[in-house]
Design a protein around this motif. Structure first.
Motif, PDB file in Angstrom:
ATOM      1  N   ALA A 104     -14.830   5.841  27.258  1.00  0.00           N
ATOM      2  CA  ALA A 104     -14.808   4.613  28.064  1.00  0.00           C
ATOM      3  C   ALA A 104     -15.326   4.842  29.476  1.00  0.00           C
ATOM      4  O   ALA A 104     -15.844   3.914  30.108  1.00  0.00           O
ATOM      5  CB  ALA A 104     -13.387   4.053  28.109  1.00  0.00           C
ATOM      6  N   ALA A 144     -27.735   2.932  29.036  1.00  0.00           N
ATOM      7  CA  ALA A 144     -27.361   1.562  28.687  1.00  0.00           C
ATOM      8  C   ALA A 144     -28.021   1.106  27.391  1.00  0.00           C
ATOM      9  O   ALA A 144     -27.492   0.264  26.666  1.00  0.00           O
ATOM     10  CB  ALA A 144     -27.736   0.620  29.828  1.00  0.00           C
ATOM     11  N   HIS A 201     -24.952   9.453  33.678  1.00  0.00           N
ATOM     12  CA  HIS A 201     -24.628   8.234  32.939  1.00  0.00           C
ATOM     13  C   HIS A 201     -24.605   7.007  33.847  1.00  0.00           C
ATOM     14  O   HIS A 201     -24.655   5.880  33.349  1.00  0.00           O
ATOM     15  CB  HIS A 201     -23.269   8.378  32.242  1.00  0.00           C
ATOM     16  CG  HIS A 201     -23.276   9.383  31.150  1.00  0.00           C
ATOM     17  ND1 HIS A 201     -22.893  10.700  31.343  1.00  0.00           N
ATOM     18  CD2 HIS A 201     -23.652   9.299  29.848  1.00  0.00           C
ATOM     19  CE1 HIS A 201     -23.024  11.365  30.209  1.00  0.00           C
ATOM     20  NE2 HIS A 201     -23.481  10.550  29.286  1.00  0.00           N
ATOM     21  N   ASN A 232     -23.689   2.290  21.231  1.00  0.00           N
ATOM     22  CA  ASN A 232     -22.986   2.457  22.505  1.00  0.00           C
ATOM     23  C   ASN A 232     -21.550   1.948  22.439  1.00  0.00           C
ATOM     24  O   ASN A 232     -20.621   2.616  22.901  1.00  0.00           O
ATOM     25  CB  ASN A 232     -23.740   1.723  23.617  1.00  0.00           C
ATOM     26  CG  ASN A 232     -24.916   2.524  24.129  1.00  0.00           C
ATOM     27  OD1 ASN A 232     -25.461   3.354  23.409  1.00  0.00           O
ATOM     28  ND2 ASN A 232     -25.321   2.287  25.355  1.00  0.00           N
ATOM     29  N   ASP A 233     -21.336   0.762  21.874  1.00  0.00           N
ATOM     30  CA  ASP A 233     -19.983   0.220  21.786  1.00  0.00           C
ATOM     31  C   ASP A 233     -19.089   1.120  20.935  1.00  0.00           C
ATOM     32  O   ASP A 233     -17.888   1.234  21.201  1.00  0.00           O
ATOM     33  CB  ASP A 233     -20.023  -1.183  21.190  1.00  0.00           C
ATOM     34  CG  ASP A 233     -20.559  -2.209  22.169  1.00  0.00           C
ATOM     35  OD1 ASP A 233     -20.577  -1.920  23.376  1.00  0.00           O
ATOM     36  OD2 ASP A 233     -20.982  -3.302  21.725  1.00  0.00           O
ATOM     37  N   CYS A 270     -26.969   5.655  23.482  1.00  0.00           N
ATOM     38  CA  CYS A 270     -26.496   7.012  23.744  1.00  0.00           C
ATOM     39  C   CYS A 270     -27.302   8.048  22.954  1.00  0.00           C
ATOM     40  O   CYS A 270     -27.456   9.192  23.391  1.00  0.00           O
ATOM     41  CB  CYS A 270     -25.023   7.140  23.369  1.00  0.00           C
ATOM     42  SG  CYS A 270     -23.916   6.023  24.261  1.00  0.00           S
ATOM     43  N   LYS A 318     -17.886   6.259  30.402  1.00  0.00           N
ATOM     44  CA  LYS A 318     -19.345   6.161  30.458  1.00  0.00           C
ATOM     45  C   LYS A 318     -19.832   4.713  30.405  1.00  0.00           C
ATOM     46  O   LYS A 318     -21.019   4.449  30.533  1.00  0.00           O
ATOM     47  CB  LYS A 318     -19.964   6.932  29.284  1.00  0.00           C
ATOM     48  CG  LYS A 318     -19.511   8.390  29.157  1.00  0.00           C
ATOM     49  CD  LYS A 318     -19.929   9.217  30.342  1.00  0.00           C
ATOM     50  CE  LYS A 318     -19.717  10.704  30.108  1.00  0.00           C
ATOM     51  NZ  LYS A 318     -18.327  11.092  29.888  1.00  0.00           N
ATOM     52  N   ARG A 319     -18.925   3.781  30.224  1.00  0.00           N
ATOM     53  CA  ARG A 319     -19.310   2.390  30.039  1.00  0.00           C
ATOM     54  C   ARG A 319     -19.862   1.760  31.315  1.00  0.00           C
ATOM     55  O   ARG A 319     -20.828   1.012  31.307  1.00  0.00           O
ATOM     56  CB  ARG A 319     -18.111   1.573  29.549  1.00  0.00           C
ATOM     57  CG  ARG A 319     -18.435   0.101  29.306  1.00  0.00           C
ATOM     58  CD  ARG A 319     -17.161  -0.695  29.070  1.00  0.00           C
ATOM     59  NE  ARG A 319     -16.478  -0.269  27.876  1.00  0.00           N
ATOM     60  CZ  ARG A 319     -16.707  -0.758  26.668  1.00  0.00           C
ATOM     61  NH1 ARG A 319     -17.626  -1.704  26.501  1.00  0.00           N
ATOM     62  NH2 ARG A 319     -16.035  -0.330  25.627  1.00  0.00           N
ATOM     63  N   TYR A 350     -18.191   4.080  23.142  1.00  0.00           N
ATOM     64  CA  TYR A 350     -17.289   3.695  24.225  1.00  0.00           C
ATOM     65  C   TYR A 350     -15.839   3.603  23.777  1.00  0.00           C
ATOM     66  O   TYR A 350     -14.933   3.590  24.619  1.00  0.00           O
ATOM     67  CB  TYR A 350     -17.714   2.353  24.813  1.00  0.00           C
ATOM     68  CG  TYR A 350     -19.014   2.388  25.589  1.00  0.00           C
ATOM     69  CD1 TYR A 350     -19.467   3.559  26.178  1.00  0.00           C
ATOM     70  CD2 TYR A 350     -19.795   1.236  25.712  1.00  0.00           C
ATOM     71  CE1 TYR A 350     -20.659   3.587  26.882  1.00  0.00           C
ATOM     72  CE2 TYR A 350     -20.988   1.257  26.419  1.00  0.00           C
ATOM     73  CZ  TYR A 350     -21.421   2.439  27.001  1.00  0.00           C
ATOM     74  OH  TYR A 350     -22.609   2.456  27.702  1.00  0.00           O
ATOM     75  N   THR A 351     -15.574   3.519  22.472  1.00  0.00           N
ATOM     76  CA  THR A 351     -14.190   3.481  22.022  1.00  0.00           C
ATOM     77  C   THR A 351     -13.447   4.752  22.412  1.00  0.00           C
ATOM     78  O   THR A 351     -12.227   4.732  22.575  1.00  0.00           O
ATOM     79  CB  THR A 351     -14.119   3.283  20.488  1.00  0.00           C
ATOM     80  OG1 THR A 351     -14.851   4.338  19.848  1.00  0.00           O
ATOM     81  CG2 THR A 351     -14.708   1.948  20.092  1.00  0.00           C
TER      82      THR A 351
END
Length: 323
Positions: free
Chosen positions: A210, A224, A310, A202-203, A227, A212-213, A206-207
């Motif tokens: 973002a 959470a 999401h 996920n991290d 993904c 969807k964070r 997210y780069t």
């Protein structure tokens, strides 16, 4: 007499030249290597970091291959000299006899001073006996792994399944050259799964994604968690790189339901449960716990209504943790 003196003078000059040549010391170190391995034997690497001789940090032949005395000065009568102490090979069918760990250690003597390679020991590639020279080219001005246009082809050498996935209609723009494998993966080691750059999948996602964070009031638990629960990050035949089409994807976790009692009359094709005698109203409603697959055979998508899969800040009629 003049001719005789001239001959004597020439003889003296030649003797001096021969004595000077004989007194010239034999090249040592890497300079001795190029007495045999000339420009016709070695590819041009003058424009690479390894071949930039003006930089004192640049390695020489011995830095990578070792002293290799038996190779440089083979015993008398030996036609084929033995290989250097550390030999490298690119082709998997003609791999060097030096163990992968030893080949990588030769590179790590210089390339272990930043955070990108600190987790190499114990990583998936290191455990699979993949060495640096399996992917990188040293005796070349152009290393394909360091270029967006060539990196994926090197990765495809082993990862053929990812090649086929990235050829599917919905994929990350890797084939188009806008992304590379290293944008998501650290091939030299990672604390996350699948060698992803960040601590989790996920991290890493997210780069770029973002939005969807979150955090959201109505949190979608699978999102959470991972993904990859819903998406195939390399490619899919379904839009959005989803693993399956809606509503089948959603109904892997959620019991199908109906809104406004449309198409849910008991006994109708596609509805579980026969109609009761004399039944005139739908057997399954939005308040019941029965199963209704009408969305499947009518090709409806849960995302026609649940657009923010999401996560959302909109209110819900039920417990958010149960959605």
């Amino acid at each position: 007499m003049r001719i005789k003196n001239a001959i004597v003078f020439i003889g003296i000059c030649l003797a001096g030249a021969f004595s000077a040549w004989a007194a010239e010391p034999e090249p040592t170190g890497a300079a001795f290597c190029v007495t045999c391995h000339d420009s016709e034997d070695l590819p041009d690497m003058s424009r690479s970091a390894h071949g930039f001789s003006a930089d004192k940090r640049a390695p020489d032949c011995i830095s990578c291959h070792g002293p290799s005395e038996a190779h440089a000065r083979p015993p008398a009568g030996v036609k084929v000299p033995p290989k250097p102490d550390i030999s490298f090979g690119k082709q998997f069918d003609k791999q060097a006899t030096t163990p992968a760990n030893s080949r990588s250690q030769a590179c790590q003597s210089c390339h272990d001073k930043d955070h990108k390679r600190t987790l190499w020991s114990g990583s998936q590639h290191q455990a699979a006996d993949v060495a640096c020279d399996n992917c990188h080219q040293v005796h070349a001005n152009r290393d394909k792994v360091l270029e967006k246009t060539g990196q994926t082809e090197v990765c495809y050498t082993c990862h053929a399944a990812q090649r086929s996935e990235l050829a599917k209609p919905s994929h990350h723009p890797v084939p188009e050259g806008k992304m590379t494998c290293s944008d998501c993966h650290n091939t030299h080691g990672s604390v996350g799964p699948k060698l992803v750059n960040r601590d989790s999948i996920n991290d890493t996602c997210y780069t770029c994604h973002a939005e969807k964070r979150g955090p959201f009031v109505q949190q979608h638990s699978p999102v959470a968690e991972n993904c990859a629960n819903c998406h195939n990050s390399h490619g899919s035949v379904v839009a959005g790189m989803l693993k399956a089409r809606a509503p089948m994807l959603c109904q892997q976790c959620h019991t199908p339901h109906v809104t406004g009692v449309v198409g849910a009359l008991g006994g109708q094709s596609g509805v579980y449960g026969p109609a009761a005698p004399g039944q005139a109203v739908p057997q399954i409603t939005f308040m019941s716990d029965g199963k209704n697959v009408v969305n499947m055979w009518q090709g409806r998508s849960c995302m026609n209504c649940h657009t923010q899969v999401h996560g959302s800040n909109s209110p819900s009629i039920s417990n958010p943790l149960m959605r």
